[in-house]
Every structure is written in C-alpha cells, then in structure tokens.
Design a protein around this motif. Sequence first.
Motif, PDB file in Angstrom:
ATOM      1  N   ASP A 185       0.824  -1.275   0.136  1.00 53.42           N
ATOM      2  CA  ASP A 185       0.070  -0.025  -0.142  1.00 53.42           C
ATOM      3  C   ASP A 185       0.805   1.301   0.178  1.00 53.42           C
ATOM      4  OD1 ASP A 185      -2.747   1.277   0.143  1.00 53.42           O
ATOM      5  OD2 ASP A 185      -2.288   1.677   2.103  1.00 53.42           O
ATOM      6  N   ASP A 186       1.971   1.307   0.883  1.00 52.63           N
ATOM      7  CA  ASP A 186       2.896   2.323   0.845  1.00 52.63           C
ATOM      8  C   ASP A 186       3.571   2.539  -0.498  1.00 52.63           C
ATOM      9  OD1 ASP A 186       2.234   2.777   3.462  1.00 52.63           O
ATOM     10  OD2 ASP A 186       3.934   1.897   4.189  1.00 52.63           O
ATOM     11  N   ALA A 187       3.497   1.500  -1.401  1.00 51.75           N
ATOM     12  CA  ALA A 187       4.519   1.571  -2.765  1.00 51.75           C
ATOM     13  C   ALA A 187       3.652   1.923  -3.825  1.00 51.75           C
ATOM     14  CB  ALA A 187       4.915   0.384  -3.013  1.00 51.75           C
ATOM     15  N   GLY A 188       2.185   2.158  -3.237  1.00 45.99           N
ATOM     16  CA  GLY A 188       1.322   2.734  -4.332  1.00 45.99           C
ATOM     17  C   GLY A 188       0.394   1.571  -4.979  1.00 45.99           C
ATOM     18  N   ILE A 189       0.816   0.365  -4.523  1.00 44.97           N
ATOM     19  CA  ILE A 189       0.073  -0.814  -5.267  1.00 44.97           C
ATOM     20  C   ILE A 189      -1.357  -1.158  -4.653  1.00 44.97           C
ATOM     21  CG2 ILE A 189       0.173  -3.279  -5.763  1.00 44.97           C
ATOM     22  CD1 ILE A 189       3.090  -2.934  -5.808  1.00 44.97           C
ATOM     23  N   ARG A 190      -2.363  -1.117  -5.304  1.00 43.02           N
ATOM     24  CA  ARG A 190      -3.625  -1.050  -4.758  1.00 43.02           C
ATOM     25  C   ARG A 190      -4.385  -2.474  -5.038  1.00 43.02           C
ATOM     26  NH1 ARG A 190      -2.316   2.522  -1.650  1.00 43.02           N
ATOM     27  NH2 ARG A 190      -2.596   4.712  -1.920  1.00 43.02           N
ATOM     28  N   ARG A 191      -5.122  -2.811  -4.346  1.00 39.17           N
ATOM     29  CA  ARG A 191      -6.132  -3.889  -4.736  1.00 39.17           C
ATOM     30  C   ARG A 191      -7.012  -3.724  -6.020  1.00 39.17           C
ATOM     31  NH1 ARG A 191      -9.445  -5.204   0.274  1.00 39.17           N
ATOM     32  NH2 ARG A 191      -9.508  -2.913   0.327  1.00 39.17           N
ATOM     33  N   ARG A 192      -7.218  -4.947  -6.682  1.00 44.45           N
ATOM     34  CA  ARG A 192      -8.106  -4.679  -7.706  1.00 44.45           C
ATOM     35  C   ARG A 192      -9.691  -4.474  -7.541  1.00 44.45           C
ATOM     36  NH1 ARG A 192      -6.446  -9.999 -11.346  1.00 44.45           N
ATOM     37  NH2 ARG A 192      -6.741 -10.762  -9.117  1.00 44.45           N
ATOM     38  N   SER A 193      -9.893  -4.875  -6.387  1.00 44.18           N
ATOM     39  CA  SER A 193     -11.315  -4.622  -5.767  1.00 44.18           C
ATOM     40  C   SER A 193     -11.517  -3.263  -5.247  1.00 44.18           C
ATOM     41  CB  SER A 193     -11.595  -5.748  -4.836  1.00 44.18           C
ATOM     42  OG  SER A 193     -10.766  -5.643  -3.602  1.00 44.18           O
ATOM     43  N   ALA A 194     -10.469  -2.561  -4.924  1.00 47.44           N
ATOM     44  CA  ALA A 194     -10.387  -1.042  -4.511  1.00 47.44           C
ATOM     45  C   ALA A 194     -11.046  -0.221  -5.564  1.00 47.44           C
ATOM     46  CB  ALA A 194      -9.092  -0.445  -3.958  1.00 47.44           C
ATOM     47  N   PRO A 195     -12.160   0.617  -4.944  1.00 46.15           N
ATOM     48  CA  PRO A 195     -12.648   1.824  -5.908  1.00 46.15           C
ATOM     49  C   PRO A 195     -11.500   2.661  -6.322  1.00 46.15           C
ATOM     50  CG  PRO A 195     -13.232   2.306  -3.478  1.00 46.15           C
ATOM     51  CD  PRO A 195     -12.463   0.990  -3.628  1.00 46.15           C
ATOM     52  N   THR A 196     -11.564   2.974  -7.645  1.00 52.07           N
ATOM     53  CA  THR A 196     -10.751   3.953  -8.323  1.00 52.07           C
ATOM     54  C   THR A 196     -11.422   5.179  -8.280  1.00 52.07           C
ATOM     55  OG1 THR A 196     -11.263   3.234 -10.441  1.00 52.07           O
ATOM     56  CG2 THR A 196      -9.386   2.369  -9.460  1.00 52.07           C
ATOM     57  N   THR A 197     -10.718   6.315  -8.402  1.00 52.08           N
ATOM     58  CA  THR A 197     -11.183   7.746  -8.772  1.00 52.08           C
ATOM     59  C   THR A 197     -10.987   7.919 -10.359  1.00 52.08           C
ATOM     60  OG1 THR A 197      -9.360   8.805  -8.192  1.00 52.08           O
ATOM     61  CG2 THR A 197     -10.604   8.498  -6.348  1.00 52.08           C
ATOM     62  N   ALA A 198     -11.800   8.925 -10.770  1.00 47.54           N
ATOM     63  CA  ALA A 198     -11.746   9.152 -11.955  1.00 47.54           C
ATOM     64  C   ALA A 198     -10.358   9.993 -12.633  1.00 47.54           C
ATOM     65  CB  ALA A 198     -12.873  10.281 -12.351  1.00 47.54           C
ATOM     66  N   GLY A 199      -9.921   9.397 -13.600  1.00 44.57           N
ATOM     67  CA  GLY A 199      -8.703   9.516 -13.985  1.00 44.57           C
ATOM     68  C   GLY A 199      -7.533   8.805 -13.539  1.00 44.57           C
ATOM     69  N   GLU A 200      -7.760   7.928 -12.611  1.00 41.90           N
ATOM     70  CA  GLU A 200      -6.352   7.289 -12.114  1.00 41.90           C
ATOM     71  C   GLU A 200      -6.452   5.948 -12.688  1.00 41.90           C
ATOM     72  OE1 GLU A 200      -5.913   4.676  -7.805  1.00 41.90           O
ATOM     73  OE2 GLU A 200      -6.696   6.901  -7.642  1.00 41.90           O
ATOM     74  N   PRO A 201      -5.280   5.579 -13.119  1.00 41.53           N
ATOM     75  CA  PRO A 201      -4.831   4.693 -14.084  1.00 41.53           C
ATOM     76  C   PRO A 201      -5.594   3.419 -13.150  1.00 41.53           C
ATOM     77  CG  PRO A 201      -2.992   5.320 -13.543  1.00 41.53           C
ATOM     78  CD  PRO A 201      -3.991   6.504 -12.973  1.00 41.53           C
ATOM     79  N   GLN A 202      -5.940   2.234 -13.861  1.00 38.28           N
ATOM     80  CA  GLN A 202      -6.186   1.059 -13.259  1.00 38.28           C
ATOM     81  C   GLN A 202      -5.397  -0.018 -13.188  1.00 38.28           C
ATOM     82  OE1 GLN A 202      -9.899  -0.611 -14.752  1.00 38.28           O
ATOM     83  NE2 GLN A 202     -11.184   1.175 -14.095  1.00 38.28           N
TER      84      GLN A 202
END
Length: 57
Positions: free
Chosen positions: A40-57
């Motif tokens: 999480d600190d490295a910026g790697i998120r779970r695929r199930s986490a909601p994304t904000t508009a404009g944020e790459p998946q």
Amino acid sequence: MSHTGYVMASYGTAALMVAGLILWVFADGRGRRRELKALDDAGIRRRSAPTTAGEPQ
C-alpha cells in the motif's frame, strides 16, 4: 491397568499442537498485514478497491 500416562501425554501433545497453530496463525497474520502495508505504501492497490476518475487502473 492404568492408561493415565498415555491419556495425559496425548492431551498434552494435542494442547501443544493447538497452541502452536494459534501462534503460527497470529504470526502469519501479522506478516501478511506488514506485507500489505508495504504494498500500500508503494502505491500498489487491490483490484477490488474503488478507483477515482482519471486514476489508471
């Protein structure tokens, strides 16, 4: 004829095994949480986490 020693040794062995498993699960859980925090600190998120508009998946 008494089987007290055998029964007590069996219960003792079972109790030690259960205690060992509980400690192992506790320690493993702490390790997984530490690894997830590092990801999480490295910026790697779970695929199930909601994304904000404009944020790459």
